[in-house]
Each structure stands twice: as C-alpha cells, then as structure tokens.
Scaffold this active site. Sequence first.
Site, PDB file in Angstrom:
ATOM      1  N   ASN A   9       0.868  -1.185   0.000  1.00  0.00           N
ATOM      2  CA  ASN A   9       0.000   0.000   0.000  1.00  0.00           C
ATOM      3  C   ASN A   9       0.902   1.231   0.000  1.00  0.00           C
ATOM      4  O   ASN A   9       1.501   1.559   1.018  1.00  0.00           O
ATOM      5  CB  ASN A   9      -0.886  -0.045   1.262  1.00  0.00           C
ATOM      6  CG  ASN A   9      -1.681   1.237   1.447  1.00  0.00           C
ATOM      7  OD1 ASN A   9      -1.803   2.046   0.537  1.00  0.00           O
ATOM      8  ND2 ASN A   9      -2.225   1.421   2.648  1.00  0.00           N
ATOM      9  N   LYS A  11       0.118   4.307  -0.280  1.00  0.00           N
ATOM     10  CA  LYS A  11      -0.509   5.503   0.311  1.00  0.00           C
ATOM     11  C   LYS A  11      -0.278   6.728  -0.580  1.00  0.00           C
ATOM     12  O   LYS A  11      -0.290   6.588  -1.801  1.00  0.00           O
ATOM     13  CB  LYS A  11       0.003   5.736   1.737  1.00  0.00           C
ATOM     14  CG  LYS A  11      -0.082   4.470   2.597  1.00  0.00           C
ATOM     15  CD  LYS A  11       0.100   4.761   4.041  1.00  0.00           C
ATOM     16  CE  LYS A  11       0.183   3.448   4.805  1.00  0.00           C
ATOM     17  NZ  LYS A  11       0.135   3.607   6.227  1.00  0.00           N
ATOM     18  N   HIS A  95      -9.368   0.801   5.133  1.00  0.00           N
ATOM     19  CA  HIS A  95      -8.085   1.053   5.803  1.00  0.00           C
ATOM     20  C   HIS A  95      -8.319   1.961   7.009  1.00  0.00           C
ATOM     21  O   HIS A  95      -9.170   2.863   6.965  1.00  0.00           O
ATOM     22  CB  HIS A  95      -7.103   1.698   4.814  1.00  0.00           C
ATOM     23  CG  HIS A  95      -5.700   1.708   5.336  1.00  0.00           C
ATOM     24  ND1 HIS A  95      -5.267   2.638   6.239  1.00  0.00           N
ATOM     25  CD2 HIS A  95      -4.655   0.883   5.108  1.00  0.00           C
ATOM     26  CE1 HIS A  95      -3.992   2.388   6.542  1.00  0.00           C
ATOM     27  NE2 HIS A  95      -3.603   1.321   5.867  1.00  0.00           N
ATOM     28  N   GLU A  97      -6.775   4.397   8.098  1.00  0.00           N
ATOM     29  CA  GLU A  97      -6.623   5.832   7.819  1.00  0.00           C
ATOM     30  C   GLU A  97      -7.914   6.404   7.234  1.00  0.00           C
ATOM     31  O   GLU A  97      -8.284   7.543   7.506  1.00  0.00           O
ATOM     32  CB  GLU A  97      -5.417   6.063   6.898  1.00  0.00           C
ATOM     33  CG  GLU A  97      -4.120   5.872   7.667  1.00  0.00           C
ATOM     34  CD  GLU A  97      -2.946   5.407   6.844  1.00  0.00           C
ATOM     35  OE1 GLU A  97      -2.977   5.516   5.604  1.00  0.00           O
ATOM     36  OE2 GLU A  97      -1.978   4.908   7.455  1.00  0.00           O
ATOM     37  N   GLU A 167      -5.139  -5.405  10.543  1.00  0.00           N
ATOM     38  CA  GLU A 167      -4.125  -4.371  10.744  1.00  0.00           C
ATOM     39  C   GLU A 167      -4.386  -3.662  12.063  1.00  0.00           C
ATOM     40  O   GLU A 167      -5.182  -2.699  12.101  1.00  0.00           O
ATOM     41  CB  GLU A 167      -4.183  -3.348   9.606  1.00  0.00           C
ATOM     42  CG  GLU A 167      -3.936  -3.922   8.235  1.00  0.00           C
ATOM     43  CD  GLU A 167      -3.366  -2.862   7.306  1.00  0.00           C
ATOM     44  OE1 GLU A 167      -2.237  -3.042   6.856  1.00  0.00           O
ATOM     45  OE2 GLU A 167      -4.029  -1.848   7.068  1.00  0.00           O
ATOM     46  N   GLY A 173       2.562   1.985  10.748  1.00  0.00           N
ATOM     47  CA  GLY A 173       3.472   3.122  10.610  1.00  0.00           C
ATOM     48  C   GLY A 173       4.188   3.490  11.889  1.00  0.00           C
ATOM     49  O   GLY A 173       4.793   4.558  11.982  1.00  0.00           O
ATOM     50  N   SER A 213       3.624  -2.432  10.197  1.00  0.00           N
ATOM     51  CA  SER A 213       5.083  -2.423  10.327  1.00  0.00           C
ATOM     52  C   SER A 213       5.728  -3.753   9.936  1.00  0.00           C
ATOM     53  O   SER A 213       6.669  -4.208  10.599  1.00  0.00           O
ATOM     54  CB  SER A 213       5.494  -1.999  11.745  1.00  0.00           C
ATOM     55  OG  SER A 213       5.017  -0.691  12.021  1.00  0.00           O
TER      56      SER A 213
HETATM   57  C1  PEP Z   1      -0.640   0.001   6.047  1.00  0.00           C
HETATM   58  O1  PEP Z   1      -0.747   1.188   5.840  1.00  0.00           O
HETATM   59  O2  PEP Z   1      -1.512  -0.766   5.621  1.00  0.00           O
HETATM   60  C2  PEP Z   1       0.521  -0.459   6.806  1.00  0.00           C
HETATM   61  C3  PEP Z   1       0.482  -1.685   7.278  1.00  0.00           C
HETATM   62  O3  PEP Z   1       1.549   0.420   6.987  1.00  0.00           O
HETATM   63  P1  PEP Z   1       2.994   0.101   7.652  1.00  0.00           P
HETATM   64  O4  PEP Z   1       3.505  -1.172   7.027  1.00  0.00           O
HETATM   65  O5  PEP Z   1       3.853   1.285   7.297  1.00  0.00           O
HETATM   66  O6  PEP Z   1       2.789  -0.053   9.111  1.00  0.00           O
END
Ligand code: PEP
Length: 252
Positions: A9, A11, A95, A97, A167, A173, A213
Amino acid sequence: MRMPMIAGNWKLHKTRAEAAELINGLKSELAGLAGVEVVVAPPFTALETAAAALAGSGILLAAQNCYPEPTGAFTGEVSPLLLKDAGCRYVIVGHSERRQLFGESDEFINRKVHALVRDGLGVILCIGETLEEREADRMFDVLRRQVRHGLKGLAPEAMAGVVVAYEPVWAIGTGKTATDEQAQEAHAFVRALLREQFGPDVADATRILYGGSVKPGNVDGLMTQPDVDGALVGGASLKTEEFARIARFQPA
Ligand code: PEP
C-alpha cells in the site's frame, strides 16, 4: 491451499516516474518468484503508468479506495468500473486511515465491498483495533463488528474475491509490529468469525493478511503462523529491496 499474498500500500507516495522506477526494480528482483501473489497499490494518478509497467510481470495492481456507485454526480470520487478500466484487480477498502481520517463507517465500507464484488474486482478489506480498544479488552468486539458489518449481505460464493487484512491500528506506521502470537490469535479469531458467517469452506479458503510495520526482519516469523496468509505492507513497500525481500519470505 491458500495462496499467500504480499500487497504493498503506497498511500500518498510516488509520482508516475517514481512508480515506474519502483515497479521496474520489483520486476527484476521478483523475476521467477512463484507460489505468492504480489500486489501493488499506487495512488490513483499512477495507476495507468503502473499498469503499463506491470504488463506481463505477474504482479497485480490494486487501488487504495473507491466510491460505491458506478457513475454519477460524485465529484472527486472514483468507481470500481473506472479502476477496473485502469487495470486494477483489487481495491483496498476500510483502511484505518480512511476510517479515522475520513470518518468511514462499517456501513459505507460494506457498500464499497458490494460494489466491488458486483463489478468483478477483488476486495482487500482492512480491519483492526486501536490501542485504546485493545487495552480496554475490546479487540474481539471490534473485529467482530468490522467483519460482520463489512461483509454483511455477501453470498458465500462472493467471498472467493475477498481478502481480509488484520491491521492493528497501533502497529501501522509505528515500527511496533504485533508479535507472531498476537497476530495468530487475531487471525484465528477472524477465521472463526468467517466460519460463523459463511461456513467452514469459506473460512478455510479466505486469505487473512497481517498489516502493521511488516519488514524484512519480521515477515518470516509472521508467515510461519498457520492463519497468517500474507502481508499488507505500507512503509516497506516503497523500497524495492525491502518489499522484494518481504515477497520472498521464508517461513520456518
Ligand atoms: C498500512 O498502511 O496498511 C501499513 C500496514 O503500513 P505500515 O507497514 O507502514 O505499518
């Protein structure tokens, strides 16, 4: 029997030129890789460039969002049909976000899921609890609500096009990954919810990705867990070598 998926992803990152560069790097790093479905999700403006760069590579294209109507007076929005036309095979919905920054509800996300299924696109449905919810012992309630409402009204056959991504919001992040055991516990719970909602065959066949992460240093342990079928990767998907190493995970 579940084909692992490693999805990136991106973003709000990457111009068209940067997208082409990253994809060309991935194509050479991942040449000959079999037994894993690799997916990249660039921003809307780079989808067409990415589709052209990916042609013939076996790496699939995803979008990061969609609007649940096919056409109409919806300024600024993009429909599943337009994303299909741009070369997408999957669309990420729900997601954290989008839930947190843009106020998206389970009901709105469910409309997107139905629109994607109707128009023949794969769905990557993200779910996950916040730190506050986990600490208040509400993780299971939150996951139950997000799965039940997010997938409400789908026929079991439609689940063939759906991937769920667990997630935990506190891991996105932040550099703080769930431990292998925390991921497995949540994934097993989600699979049990799918069993209740759609029956054992769907539960056994549905892929559940872990996101939060994921890095080259932790992917192997996560992928060793029996209910972890892949990863949704944010930050590390922006760097060719890191994402390629994640796609070449080596479970113990
Ligand atoms: C994501 O945005 O779906 C995500 C898992 O980000 P990150 O790997 O940076 O934690």
